[in-house]
Scaffold this active site. Structure first.
Site, PDB file in Angstrom:
ATOM      1  N   SER A 137       0.829  -0.969   0.164  1.00 28.61           N
ATOM      2  CA  SER A 137      -0.007  -0.106   0.044  1.00 28.61           C
ATOM      3  C   SER A 137       0.716   1.243   0.016  1.00 28.61           C
ATOM      4  O   SER A 137       1.871   1.435  -0.976  1.00 28.61           O
ATOM      5  CB  SER A 137      -0.945  -0.034   1.184  1.00 28.61           C
ATOM      6  OG  SER A 137      -1.936   0.954   1.265  1.00 28.61           O
ATOM      7  N   ASP A 186      -8.527  -5.291  -5.897  1.00 27.87           N
ATOM      8  CA  ASP A 186      -8.032  -4.180  -4.843  1.00 27.87           C
ATOM      9  C   ASP A 186      -8.224  -2.747  -5.522  1.00 27.87           C
ATOM     10  O   ASP A 186      -7.720  -2.877  -6.875  1.00 27.87           O
ATOM     11  CB  ASP A 186      -6.753  -4.760  -4.478  1.00 27.87           C
ATOM     12  CG  ASP A 186      -6.182  -3.791  -3.447  1.00 27.87           C
ATOM     13  OD1 ASP A 186      -6.779  -2.848  -3.184  1.00 27.87           O
ATOM     14  OD2 ASP A 186      -5.101  -3.749  -3.093  1.00 27.87           O
ATOM     15  N   HIS A 209      -7.639  -5.624  -0.270  1.00 29.80           N
ATOM     16  CA  HIS A 209      -6.484  -4.719   0.055  1.00 29.80           C
ATOM     17  C   HIS A 209      -5.534  -5.513   0.892  1.00 29.80           C
ATOM     18  O   HIS A 209      -4.081  -5.186   1.147  1.00 29.80           O
ATOM     19  CB  HIS A 209      -6.690  -3.461   0.215  1.00 29.80           C
ATOM     20  CG  HIS A 209      -5.382  -2.624   0.245  1.00 29.80           C
ATOM     21  ND1 HIS A 209      -4.609  -2.485  -0.879  1.00 29.80           N
ATOM     22  CD2 HIS A 209      -4.742  -1.795   1.117  1.00 29.80           C
ATOM     23  CE1 HIS A 209      -3.743  -1.566  -0.501  1.00 29.80           C
ATOM     24  NE2 HIS A 209      -3.954  -1.062   0.619  1.00 29.80           N
TER      25      HIS A 209
END
Length: 508
Positions: free
Chosen positions: A311, A367, A422
């Site tokens: 991320s 995602d 995610h």
């Protein structure tokens, strides 16, 4: 206002049974490209808004539900069908590791992993999982409890980090912790303690530098310096809070190489008034990388740099790789990232390629974070640029993508859960089961599926693993000798101290 995840919305708006009848479920195909949404006419009021479908149109996702005649996920391999009755919990969770030094250059990405991705070579798979676990460590060891006086720090001293997290088997030693601050507001990356005597009001533990030991270095064929960056932003908040402002990567604003403003701020911000960020994250990590490279090169060793993150951590990994490759042109640099967003424009991507940086991005198709920033203005505008010329404000991804698909795993629920899609543990699960884009989930996958539910509820319920089980006993409280429940004291080594770290640096 930040968008909630659908797993949260359904509990507040509708009973579960009603929700499952009304809300369409997501289906994604096993191809490497995102399918255009299929729109079907429905009998409904024109004023009604289908939130999942509207958001999917924006992100170019397909929300039609497909199952095969057996009721399993589309794309699942028949030989990987989940038989809960025979689900074996008495097997090892990882395989013995082989000597991979003969393939050092290929595994490091010398040919952009061209011969190793389809099918995925087992040696490369294990290396990806190793670096993914290094990234996961930044979450598992992070003190996100606002009631802790050390909230925002690492819960363990660097000498105990891998021991406490069960990562000693990888054969690396942590040499330095990294701290970051930011001069701009970004969603939920900065955790603060509620205590007035908090260890830090303006900095967070953002990751670490580690180096392979002698045995591991012989196995992989080089002395590997690893940098692992933490990410904390939940996907729904990216839609509102990441503004997509590109700025020059150089402070003088003269370069056409541009990167996202917020990511660069976290990487470069510093202030003399802080305890941990008198030096920026950039200065901290580059100082340690240069020290280690010099130390091992003077011993005549071959050195590599691997930067990993999930991320937001994946975004910082690219900025770090750009700087490391610029400063150390003789050292190979690679990035292994998971669910990373776009970071910069095409000039940034081109410069990384010129510097020889090798980037392997793991991307789960469902995602949303890797689609941002630049949902609309991204590398898909190549046709427009043939007319307009290069557009400096258009985002582009960097490197090679390994596309993963939630639908290939027989262990996962068939649901819409943006936060779950995610989750880094989902990524590691799918890498462990990946063979190729044309194959289903492999039967030989060994990583414990219970880890999927550490911070999510994505596992099928019949497997019997409760959601979000990774929580400290009694919410972190302990009973003291007087029978009172209090926050525990940390071991001396686990108390963050800029003075101790500075002293250890001098000794090194």
């Amino acid at each position: 206002m930040a968008l909630p995840t659908y797993s949260t919305m359904k509990h507040h708006l509708l009973p579960a049974a009603t929700y499952s009848r009304l809300v369409p479920r997501a289906t994604y195909h096993d191809t490497a490209t995102i399918d255009e949404p299929t729109i079907k006419p429905q009998n409904r009021s024109r004023s009604a808004v289908n939130i999942p479908a509207s958001l999917s149109n924006l992100l170019h996702l397909n929300l039609n539900h497909h199952t095969n005649p057996t009721g399993t996920h589309a794309g699942s391999s028949n030989n990987a069908m989940l038989d809960v009755q025979n689900f074996n919990r008495q097997t090892p969770t990882y395989s013995p590791t082989e000597d991979i030094s003969s393939m050092y250059s290929e595994i490091h990405g010398a040919a952009d992993w061209s011969r190793l991705l389809s099918p995925l070579h087992p040696w490369l798979r294990r290396e990806i999982l190793k670096y993914g676990e290094f990234a996961q460590a930044t979450y598992d060891a992070f003190d996100s409890n606002p009631f802790s006086q050390y909230g925002g720090s690492c819960m363990y001293g660097r000498h105990r980090l891998f021991e406490k997290l069960g990562l000693l088997r990888h054969g690396y030693d942590v040499t330095k912790y990294l701290y970051a601050m930011s001069h701009v507001d970004l969603p939920r990356w900065l955790e603060r303690s509620l205590h007035a005597e908090a260890w830090s009001r303006d900095s967070n533990w953002m990751g670490y530098v580690a180096v392979s030991g002698d045995e591991e270095s012989r196995r992989i064929g080089c002395r590997d310096i690893v940098v692992s960056w933490r990410g904390t932003v939940v996907p729904a908040e990216w839609l509102e809070d990441i503004q997509g402002k590109l700025e020059s990567i150089e402070s003088n604003d003269q370069s056409d190489i541009r990167v996202e403003h917020g990511f660069r701020s976290i990487y470069t911000s510093k202030a003399e008034t802080t305890r941990y960020n008198k030096l920026s994250a950039s200065e901290q990590v580059m100082g340690e990388i240069k020290r280690l490279v010099k130390f091992y090169q003077e011993k005549g060793e071959k050195v590599s740099i691997t930067i990993t993150g999930h991320s937001l951590g994946g975004a910082l990994a690219l900025l770090n790789a750009y700087e490391a490759a610029s400063a150390l042109p003789s050292v190979p640099v690679r990035v292994i990232s998971f669910g990373a967003p776009r970071v910069g424009n095409e000039a940034f991507a081109d410069r990384l390629k010129e510097l020889g940086v090798k980037v392997l991005r793991m991307v789960v198709k469902q995602d949303v974070v890797p689609k941002m920033p630049g949902i609309l203005f991204n590398e898909g505008m190549k046709m427009v640029e043939k007319v307009t010329g290069t557009l400096d404000w258009v985002y582009t991804h960097v490197g090679v993508e390994l596309g993963l698909n939630v639908k290939t795993s027989p262990y996962l629920k068939n649901c819409i859960d943006f936060a779950g899609f995610h989750n880094l543990e989902i990524y590691l699960h799918l890498v462990d089961g990946y063979v190729s884009s044309k194959s289903g989930f492999r039967c030989e996958a060994k990583r414990d599926v219970a880890l999927i539910n550490k911070a999510s509820g994505m596992l099928r319920e019949e497997i019997g693993i409760p959601p979000c089980w990774h929580q400290p006993a009694n919410r972190g409280l302990v009973c003291n000798p007087y029978g009172r429940w209090t926050m525990p004291n940390r071991e001396l080594e686990d108390i963050p101290s800029p003075y101790r770290e500075g002293y250890e640096q001098l000794l090194n």
